[in-house]
Design an enzyme around this catalytic site. Structure first.
Site, PDB file in Angstrom:
ATOM      1  N   TRP A 146      -3.518  -2.331  -1.275  1.00 39.67           N
ATOM      2  CA  TRP A 146      -3.422  -3.681  -1.856  1.00 39.67           C
ATOM      3  C   TRP A 146      -3.938  -4.610  -0.777  1.00 39.67           C
ATOM      4  CZ3 TRP A 146      -0.799  -8.374  -0.950  1.00 39.67           C
ATOM      5  CH2 TRP A 146      -0.741  -9.243  -2.033  1.00 39.67           C
ATOM      6  N   CYS A 183       0.829  -1.201   0.000  1.00 42.09           N
ATOM      7  CA  CYS A 183       0.000   0.000   0.000  1.00 42.09           C
ATOM      8  C   CYS A 183       0.865   1.253   0.000  1.00 42.09           C
ATOM      9  CB  CYS A 183      -0.871   0.010   1.243  1.00 42.09           C
ATOM     10  SG  CYS A 183      -1.724  -1.533   1.529  1.00 42.09           S
ATOM     11  N   LYS A 197       3.681  -3.911  -6.534  1.00 39.78           N
ATOM     12  CA  LYS A 197       5.094  -3.732  -6.845  1.00 39.78           C
ATOM     13  C   LYS A 197       6.006  -4.210  -5.716  1.00 39.78           C
ATOM     14  CE  LYS A 197       8.480  -2.284  -9.310  1.00 39.78           C
ATOM     15  NZ  LYS A 197       8.838  -3.218 -10.392  1.00 39.78           N
ATOM     16  N   LYS A 251       7.173 -12.848 -16.962  1.00 39.08           N
ATOM     17  CA  LYS A 251       6.722 -11.575 -17.541  1.00 39.08           C
ATOM     18  C   LYS A 251       5.406 -11.768 -18.277  1.00 39.08           C
ATOM     19  CE  LYS A 251       8.536  -9.365 -15.801  1.00 39.08           C
ATOM     20  NZ  LYS A 251       9.541  -9.464 -14.821  1.00 39.08           N
ATOM     21  N   ASN A 253       0.137   0.816   6.366  1.00 39.32           N
ATOM     22  CA  ASN A 253       0.781  -0.173   5.491  1.00 39.32           C
ATOM     23  C   ASN A 253       1.311  -1.286   6.376  1.00 39.32           C
ATOM     24  OD1 ASN A 253       0.395   1.551   3.399  1.00 39.32           O
ATOM     25  ND2 ASN A 253       2.569   2.009   3.056  1.00 39.32           N
ATOM     26  N   GLY A 254       1.231  -2.518   5.883  1.00 41.96           N
ATOM     27  CA  GLY A 254       1.783  -3.633   6.653  1.00 41.96           C
ATOM     28  C   GLY A 254       0.678  -4.518   7.196  1.00 41.96           C
ATOM     29  N   GLU A 262      12.195 -16.177 -16.441  1.00 41.70           N
ATOM     30  CA  GLU A 262      11.853 -14.758 -16.370  1.00 41.70           C
ATOM     31  C   GLU A 262      10.898 -14.379 -17.516  1.00 41.70           C
ATOM     32  OE1 GLU A 262      11.921 -12.575 -14.248  1.00 41.70           O
ATOM     33  OE2 GLU A 262      11.836 -10.661 -15.283  1.00 41.70           O
ATOM     34  N   ARG A 315       2.103   0.845  -6.060  1.00 41.32           N
ATOM     35  CA  ARG A 315       2.361  -0.041  -4.919  1.00 41.32           C
ATOM     36  C   ARG A 315       1.136  -0.875  -4.543  1.00 41.32           C
ATOM     37  NH1 ARG A 315       6.835   1.484  -1.919  1.00 41.32           N
ATOM     38  NH2 ARG A 315       5.939   0.430  -0.145  1.00 41.32           N
ATOM     39  N   GLU A 356       2.477 -12.474 -15.822  1.00 40.71           N
ATOM     40  CA  GLU A 356       2.156 -11.306 -14.981  1.00 40.71           C
ATOM     41  C   GLU A 356       1.257 -10.304 -15.690  1.00 40.71           C
ATOM     42  OE1 GLU A 356       5.599  -9.763 -12.004  1.00 40.71           O
ATOM     43  OE2 GLU A 356       6.251 -10.043 -14.059  1.00 40.71           O
ATOM     44  N   HIS A 359      10.348 -35.279 -20.081  1.00 41.10           N
ATOM     45  CA  HIS A 359       9.907 -35.927 -18.839  1.00 41.10           C
ATOM     46  C   HIS A 359       8.517 -35.461 -18.408  1.00 41.10           C
ATOM     47  CE1 HIS A 359      13.756 -37.807 -18.432  1.00 41.10           C
ATOM     48  NE2 HIS A 359      14.362 -36.640 -18.533  1.00 41.10           N
TER      49      HIS A 359
HETATM   50  C1  G6P Z   1       6.762  -8.395  -6.532  1.00 40.47           C
HETATM   51  C2  G6P Z   1       6.924  -7.653  -7.841  1.00 40.47           C
HETATM   52  C3  G6P Z   1       7.977  -8.372  -8.707  1.00 40.47           C
HETATM   53  C4  G6P Z   1       9.284  -8.496  -7.929  1.00 40.47           C
HETATM   54  C5  G6P Z   1       9.084  -9.186  -6.586  1.00 40.47           C
HETATM   55  C6  G6P Z   1      10.330  -9.085  -5.709  1.00 40.47           C
HETATM   56  O1  G6P Z   1       6.179  -9.630  -6.749  1.00 40.47           O
HETATM   57  O2  G6P Z   1       5.696  -7.594  -8.534  1.00 40.47           O
HETATM   58  O3  G6P Z   1       8.198  -7.616  -9.876  1.00 40.47           O
HETATM   59  O4  G6P Z   1      10.199  -9.225  -8.683  1.00 40.47           O
HETATM   60  O5  G6P Z   1       8.028  -8.551  -5.855  1.00 40.47           O
HETATM   61  O6  G6P Z   1      10.529  -7.743  -5.413  1.00 40.47           O
HETATM   62  P1  G6P Z   1      11.900  -7.086  -4.995  1.00 40.47           P
HETATM   63  O7  G6P Z   1      11.571  -5.635  -4.769  1.00 40.47           O
HETATM   64  O8  G6P Z   1      12.324  -7.769  -3.734  1.00 40.47           O
HETATM   65  O9  G6P Z   1      12.859  -7.292  -6.098  1.00 40.47           O
END
Ligand code: G6P
Length: 615
Positions: A73, A2, A610, A492, A100-101, A488, A27, A495, A511
């Site tokens: 969030w 948040c 994020k 992407k 937040n938290g 990765e 965020r 996501e 396998h």
């Molecule tokens: C969230 C974000 C990802 C990121 C992950 C780890 O899931 O959406 O994009 O890779 O957190 O975040 P960090 O800030 O620790 O790299």
């Protein structure tokens, strides 16, 4: 997760709050709300985005000299208006709180407060904070004291900002385990969870420490540390001048932050490596003054991270073991501390994180410290983050703020740093000759240009994206150091386009996943000309023979020809050790363009956030 922003001034603060909120929206974006004090408290909340909140504010012509605002969030309670912040205590001596938290003991506190007659109107853990502060306020008659007494009862991580209806001349804030900062202005003071939220108002920033409680009015602020004393002792905290530029958080000519951040990669990597590429040799002190001492004793590396940062760690394992000849293990942070790991003497623990505030990563590093793995290195994009502050050594990626939820430039800058770390350790361990050291510096110098060249495949990738957008699933294959790059690429795509994508080490195909291959399953392969290309080609034949549609990212030297059902996009050079970094670029572009085709919310994909500051 948040976002919090608050302001108290001699002029209307509403525009500052709304602008701040829109900068924090990446965020968390399930709902948004604010409270403004102006002859009582006016609260507006919406499950829409900040633009919706702005419309409500304009409609109701809300103005005031003090207020707190929040973008959410959801953790406790669905995203709904009644669960959106700010939360109120009951009508008597009304308290408003943004948070937040997570408050871990909220159920227990809630039960106690309900016994005292409190009525709750939301499913959130946050609401207990408002009621608890109101209850303490009844006894002590002072908001600052009431906050100090309340936080002593809270377990968990939080950053809060609090206002009292009958005393609107101040905002009280507190932090423990979640970032919070004060912005010092002229005839105004601010609070936010992130510097970017305040750039329109001030650059003078105080980063609050764990256990700090502060009160702000339009003339000044006071900070106390409640770490050791219930009611706190006054402390001075340094004012930092933020170097963040507005440009770095504005979209400029781009349509999305993710697009901007993909195209910023040449400069992000150049900035990150500036100290190296201007130098004649590689030195360990780039990682901190103690680095030489610590690196020379390092016998094993343990990397802890989440999400995209975890993938960077997986790539690094190949580099560290093959080039620097140092054993390396990589753990998903949320798994590490629950599997009773064995702590080896001589381990250097590396935390990789864009934000430096991912709760699982911080907790895993904390756990490693408890196992007496005391040497730590942070690779992070946020200088004042908890991760950086807690680590003995650090290397800051200088990617600039990353706003798109799907990480792009943070990943490639992390990889650049990890390659540099590999070279540094290899040199110290006599695995890198002076000639190879010069070759490495030359390669790192060339990296921004090489990324620029890789970006030129965009028009070809766009054509593929049209085909992918019609599909429901995709497989990504890679071998060796390119297997984590396939992971990765799959991450992407899922996501931001919501296409189910899985990555496999290409040798594993037979396998199990081969059973999924038919003409409806696009299979993406990362196929640079390395020592595993021959093996990978055999794996691709297995797909071809079963009618699969292959999409291959190759480099200038990979001998793979286009044919029916086998499409190739070729990077213009063969990049050796840099290859995983460069092969990431077309995969980012693919995910971006598929998301555009599917008209999803590229920068704010559903259900994600994020920075994940909860476990
Ligand atoms: C969230 C974000 C990802 C990121 C992950 C780890 O899931 O959406 O994009 O890779 O957190 O975040 P960090 O800030 O620790 O790299």
């Amino acid at each position: 997760m948040c976002g919090i922003v608050g302001a108290i001034a001699k002029a209307n603060v509403v525009p500052t709050l709304l602008q701040g909120l829109s900068r924090l929206e990446y965020r968390g974006y399930d709902s948004a709300g604010l409270v403004i004090t102006n002859q009582g408290m006016q609260r507006l909340r919406t499950t829409g985005r900040v633009t919706e909140l702005s419309k409500l504010v304009a409609l109701q012509k809300i103005q005031g000299y003090a207020g707190i605002a929040h973008t959410r969030w959801a953790t406790h309670g669905e995203p709904s208006e009644r669960n959106a912040h700010p939360h109120f205590s009951g009508a008597e001596s009304r308290i408003a709180v943004v948070h937040n938290g997570i408050i871990e003991n909220h159920e227990e506190i809630r039960a106690g407060l309900m016994n005292q007659g409190c009525r709750f109107t939301s499913d959130t853990d946050t609401e207990v904070i408002a009621h608890l502060i109101a209850a303490k306020l009844k006894e002590c008659k002072d908001l600052f004291k009431a906050v100090c007494l309340s936080i002593a009862e809270l377990q968990g991580a939080y950053a809060i900002a609090v206002m009292e209806e009958s005393n609107p001349e101040r905002i009280v804030v507190a932090r423990n385990g979640a970032p919070l900062l004060i912005g010092v202005g002229k005839d105004a003071n601010y609070v936010a969870s992130d510097t970017s939220a305040l750039l329109q108002a001030t650059r003078d920033i105080i980063y609050l420490e764990e256990g700090d409680v502060a009160e702000l009015d339009s003339n000044g602020y006071r900070i106390v540390s409640c770490l050791h004393h219930l009611l706190g002792e006054s402390v001075e905290r340094t004012i930092h001048e933020s170097q963040m530029t507005s440009d770095s958080i504005e979209l400029g000519p781009y349509t999305h932050y993710m697009q901007k951040e993909i195209f910023e990669q040449p400069s992000a990597v150049a900035n990150t490596l500036e100290m190296v590429t201007n130098a004649q040799s590689i030195t360990s002190n780039l990682f901190g003054s103690e680095a030489e001492k610590i690196f020379s004793k390092t016998k094993h590396i343990l990397i802890l991270a989440c999400g995209t940062s975890y993938h960077a760690g997986l790539v690094a394992r190949y580099w560290l073991e093959s080039v620097a000849k140092i054993p390396c293990s990589v753990d998903i942070a949320s798994e590490y501390r629950y599997r009773n790991p064995i702590a080896d003497d001589g381990t250097l623990v590396i935390g990789i994180s864009q934000s430096g505030e991912t709760a699982d990563t911080l907790a895993a590093l904390n756990y490693a410290r408890k196992l007496e793995l005391s040497h730590s290195l942070a690779i992070c994009n946020v200088p004042e983050s908890a991760l950086v502050r807690q680590s003995e050594l650090r290397f800051l990626t200088r990617a600039g703020p990353e706003i798109g939820v799907a990480s792009t430039k943070a990943f490639t800058t992390q990889l650049a740093v990890l390659l540099l770390l590999t070279a540094t350790l290899a040199k110290m361990r006599h695995c890198l000759s002076p000639h190879e050291e010069q070759q490495m510096i030359a390669a790192l110098r060339h990296l921004p240009v090489a990324i620029q060249l890789a970006l030129q495949v965009e028009p070809e990738v766009k054509k593929w994206a049209q085909k992918f957008s019609q599909k429901k699933h995709a497989l990504f294959l890679g071998r060796g150091v390119h297997y984590p790059i396939a992971m990765e690429g799959a991450l992407k795509l899922k996501e931001i386009s919501y296409i189910h994508a899985e990555a496999y080490a290409a040798g594993e195909l037979k396998h199990g996943p081969l059973a999924l291959v038919d003409k409806e399953m696009p299979v993406v392969a990362i196929a640079p000309n390395d020592q595993l290309l021959g093996k990978l080609k055999s794996n691709l034949q297995e797909v071809h023979a079963r009618g699969g549609e292959l999409y291959v990212f190759a480099d200038a030297d990979s001998q793979i020809a286009e044919s029916e059902h086998l499409h190739v996009i070729r990077l213009s050079e063969h990049a050796g050790l840099l290859s995983p970094i460069l092969h990431t670029i077309p995969l980012q572009l693919l995910a971006y363009h598929v998301a555009l085709e599917k008209k999803t919310d590229v920068d704010k994909p559903r259900n994600l956030a994020k920075a994940v500051t909860v476990e």
